[in-house]
Design an enzyme around this catalytic site. Structure first.
Site, PDB file in Angstrom:
ATOM      1  N   GLN A 168       0.838  -1.207   0.000  1.00  0.00           N
ATOM      2  CA  GLN A 168       0.000   0.000   0.000  1.00  0.00           C
ATOM      3  C   GLN A 168       0.870   1.252   0.000  1.00  0.00           C
ATOM      4  O   GLN A 168       1.813   1.366   0.779  1.00  0.00           O
ATOM      5  CB  GLN A 168      -0.897  -0.008   1.243  1.00  0.00           C
ATOM      6  CG  GLN A 168      -1.915   1.128   1.257  1.00  0.00           C
ATOM      7  CD  GLN A 168      -2.863   1.033   2.451  1.00  0.00           C
ATOM      8  OE1 GLN A 168      -2.639   0.259   3.386  1.00  0.00           O
ATOM      9  NE2 GLN A 168      -3.921   1.816   2.422  1.00  0.00           N
ATOM     10  N   HIS A 199      -8.735   1.876  -0.637  1.00  0.00           N
ATOM     11  CA  HIS A 199      -9.090   1.895  -2.063  1.00  0.00           C
ATOM     12  C   HIS A 199      -9.004   0.488  -2.617  1.00  0.00           C
ATOM     13  O   HIS A 199      -8.207  -0.332  -2.164  1.00  0.00           O
ATOM     14  CB  HIS A 199      -8.192   2.847  -2.858  1.00  0.00           C
ATOM     15  CG  HIS A 199      -6.726   2.594  -2.704  1.00  0.00           C
ATOM     16  ND1 HIS A 199      -6.010   3.033  -1.604  1.00  0.00           N
ATOM     17  CD2 HIS A 199      -5.832   1.948  -3.497  1.00  0.00           C
ATOM     18  CE1 HIS A 199      -4.748   2.664  -1.738  1.00  0.00           C
ATOM     19  NE2 HIS A 199      -4.608   1.997  -2.862  1.00  0.00           N
ATOM     20  N   HIS A 235      -8.477  -1.499  -6.238  1.00  0.00           N
ATOM     21  CA  HIS A 235      -8.085  -1.415  -7.637  1.00  0.00           C
ATOM     22  C   HIS A 235      -9.017  -2.307  -8.450  1.00  0.00           C
ATOM     23  O   HIS A 235      -9.234  -3.472  -8.092  1.00  0.00           O
ATOM     24  CB  HIS A 235      -6.654  -1.935  -7.840  1.00  0.00           C
ATOM     25  CG  HIS A 235      -5.594  -1.181  -7.088  1.00  0.00           C
ATOM     26  ND1 HIS A 235      -4.725  -0.310  -7.702  1.00  0.00           N
ATOM     27  CD2 HIS A 235      -5.244  -1.190  -5.782  1.00  0.00           C
ATOM     28  CE1 HIS A 235      -3.877   0.188  -6.807  1.00  0.00           C
ATOM     29  NE2 HIS A 235      -4.170  -0.345  -5.631  1.00  0.00           N
TER      30      HIS A 235
END
Ligand code: AMP
Ligand code: ZN
Length: 113
Positions: A93, A99, A101
């Protein structure tokens, strides 16, 4: 979070190529794409990573995954796709705002390296 890059993308202080937005979630294209389609799907509220997710926020992540599925359809990833969350240092990270992907448009390799 004042120094968080993705919070700045949410606020518009840092520009992004937005794909999808609702009250809780934002999706935009990754600046360094690793596949023909490489999007990032994030909660608008600041959550550092999966380890920092609270029980109350479980529904938010469920919602994010439904947004991922919707985007995969809209972006014509008919042959499949990969969803990745890199968590912490060993996870690779680099941006400390949760988040996911969404990668597609080519066949992915495994193991990922
Ligand atoms: P991770 O390494 O899992 O934390 O992913 C962070 C991702 O954010 C990387 O794939 C970067 O290419 C991407 N990224 C960094 N800065 C930006 C930006 N300003 N706009 C869009 N994506 C970015
Ligand atoms: Zn943030």
């Amino acid at each position: 979070m004042p120094d968080c890059l993705f919070c700045k993308i949410v606020s518009g202080e840092v520009p992004s190529r937005k794909i999808y937005e609702d009250g809780d979630v934002l999706a935009f294209y990754d600046v360094t794409p690793q596949a023909p389609v490489h999007a990032l799907v994030i909660p608008k509220k600041h959550i550092g990573d999966l380890n920092m997710l609270t029980d109350d926020e479980a529904g938010l992540v469920g919602h994010i995954f439904l947004v991922v599925r919707r985007l995969a359809k809209e972006l014509n990833l008919t042959e499949g796709y990969r969803v990745v969350h890199n968590c912490g240092v060993h996870g690779g990270q680099t941006v400390a705002h949760l988040h996911f992907h969404l990668l597609g448009g080519r066949e992915m390799l495994w193991p990922p390296g």
